[in-house]
Enzyme design. Structure first.
Site, mmCIF file in Angstrom:
data_model
loop_
_atom_site.group_PDB
_atom_site.id
_atom_site.type_symbol
_atom_site.label_atom_id
_atom_site.label_comp_id
_atom_site.label_asym_id
_atom_site.label_seq_id
_atom_site.Cartn_x
_atom_site.Cartn_y
_atom_site.Cartn_z
ATOM 1 N N GLU A 63 38.310 48.292 31.717
ATOM 2 C CA GLU A 63 38.648 48.142 33.137
ATOM 3 C C GLU A 63 39.350 49.389 33.679
ATOM 4 O OE1 GLU A 63 40.216 43.573 32.226
ATOM 5 O OE2 GLU A 63 41.324 44.868 33.568
ATOM 6 N N SER A 64 39.007 49.763 34.868
ATOM 7 C CA SER A 64 39.683 50.806 35.662
ATOM 8 C C SER A 64 39.292 52.236 35.285
ATOM 9 C CB SER A 64 41.212 50.723 35.566
ATOM 10 O OG SER A 64 41.668 49.460 35.940
ATOM 11 N N LYS A 70 37.504 45.522 46.548
ATOM 12 C CA LYS A 70 38.897 45.998 46.509
ATOM 13 C C LYS A 70 39.147 46.859 47.747
ATOM 14 C CE LYS A 70 41.609 48.686 43.108
ATOM 15 N NZ LYS A 70 41.494 49.535 41.898
ATOM 16 N N GLU A 107 43.562 40.405 29.990
ATOM 17 C CA GLU A 107 43.724 41.861 30.143
ATOM 18 C C GLU A 107 44.939 42.378 29.377
ATOM 19 O OE1 GLU A 107 43.410 43.625 34.164
ATOM 20 O OE2 GLU A 107 45.451 44.320 33.803
ATOM 21 N N ASN A 149 42.752 47.547 30.072
ATOM 22 C CA ASN A 149 42.932 48.266 31.333
ATOM 23 C C ASN A 149 43.315 49.715 31.043
ATOM 24 O OD1 ASN A 149 43.466 49.126 33.949
ATOM 25 N ND2 ASN A 149 44.145 47.090 34.576
ATOM 26 N N LYS A 192 40.211 37.878 40.813
ATOM 27 C CA LYS A 192 41.097 38.945 40.322
ATOM 28 C C LYS A 192 42.448 38.699 40.978
ATOM 29 C CE LYS A 192 40.852 42.790 37.782
ATOM 30 N NZ LYS A 192 41.854 43.682 38.150
ATOM 31 N N GLU A 208 33.590 45.344 41.706
ATOM 32 C CA GLU A 208 34.765 44.737 42.351
ATOM 33 C C GLU A 208 34.785 44.932 43.867
ATOM 34 O OE1 GLU A 208 38.538 44.196 40.200
ATOM 35 O OE2 GLU A 208 39.163 45.938 41.366
#
Ligand SMILES: O=C(O)c1ccccc1NCC(=O)[C@H](O)[C@H](O)COP(=O)(O)O
Length: 261
Positions: free
Chosen positions: A216-217, A56, A165, A186, A116, A54
């Site tokens: 994710e994350s 970010k 998501e 997530n 995103k 990503e």
């Protein structure tokens, strides 16, 4: 009001303004609107590593992550590292991103690009295509089942992949439908910002195998991926771990090397 409520309130105002500035017809006339897209879900299905890296700059949970990089170099670095796809945050107020970032990433690499964004309107899906995306994100927590259906079907018409998501079982159950390609879990609790891979582990068994599973994350080392792979995850969305370094591409290269060793 949680952070998603705040983001969505601001997003409604932003999207209304954007619609007035650039009508749909103009988006549809853009060169990139005709571009043949690349499927991220196909790439993940056939990959042993499954990294989605990503771009970010900042976030509500971490504030500034890195304001010293340019997206052109980051995209090129990710491509050279051998990631499966790139996620580009296009929200300005909370993440410091923009649609120009998406356009720049498109000009820099051939990777499947995920827009995103906090999608609440069909307009943003048409925008995603016009600015070079291959994939859109739909967030179950901010959409009704009917909206998920309309938005994902529009994306499929435009030949965009859809990553849906979820954060919990309730969101997952309301969302399952054939117009989705990937189910993303997530790991970040948006009330506390705590991250726990247990969320991905717990929800994995409720995701039918027709969907590519993405975690994710909060993924900060290869051990996390090795822990999640036996739960059926094929994709791993990683932002901060790469973006906090001076060279996210080099960081992704080393990460993938470690994952394969
Ligand atoms: O990252 C946040 O603080 C955040 C807060 C509210 C809504 C969304 C948020 N993040 C978006 C993402 O999903 C992450 O950028 C992505 O999964 C990568 O996470 P990480 O590897 O932990 O940077």
């Amino acid at each position: 009001m949680n952070i998603l409520d705040k983001i969505v309130n601001d997003k409604r105002i932003e999207v209304d303004l954007r619609k007035q500035l650039i009508p749909v017809k103009q988006l549809e006339a853009s060169v990139l609107f005709e571009r043949q897209t690349v499927s991220l879900s196909d790439k993940l299905r056939h990959s042993n590593t499954g990294i989605i890296a990503e771009h970010k700059r900042r976030s509500p949970s971490k504030q500034v992550i890195n304001h010293n990089l340019n997206v052109f170099d980051v995209a090129k670095g990710y491509q050279n590292a051998g990631v499966c796809g790139m996620s580009v945050l296009t929200d300005g107020k909370y993440f410091g991103g923009s649609l120009d970032d998406l356009l720049t990433a498109r000009a820099s690499c051939n990777l499947p690009l995920l827009r995103k964004e906090f999608i609440i309107d069909s307009y943003q899906i048409i925008e995603a295509k016009a600015y070079g995306a291959d994939v859109i994100l739909l967030i179950a927590a901010i959409l009704t089942k009917a909206e998920i259906k309309v938005f994902s079907e529009l994306a499929k018409q435009l030949k965009l992949d859809v990553l849906l998501e979820v954060h919990n079982e309730e969101e997952l159950h309301k969302s399952l439908m054939p117009s989705l390609d990937m189910l993303g879990v997530n790991n970040r609790n948006l009330k506390t910002f705590d991250v726990s891979l247990d969320t991905s582990k717990q929800l994995s068994k409720m995701i039918p195998n027709d969907f590519v599973k993405v975690s994710e994350s909060g993924i900060s080392n290869v051990e996390a991926i090795k822990t999640l792979q036996p739960y059926g995850y094929k994709g791993f969305l990683i932002g901060e771990n790469f973006m906090k370094t001076n060279n996210p591409g080099d960081s992704a290269t080393q990460f993938i090397k470690d994952l394969q060793s």
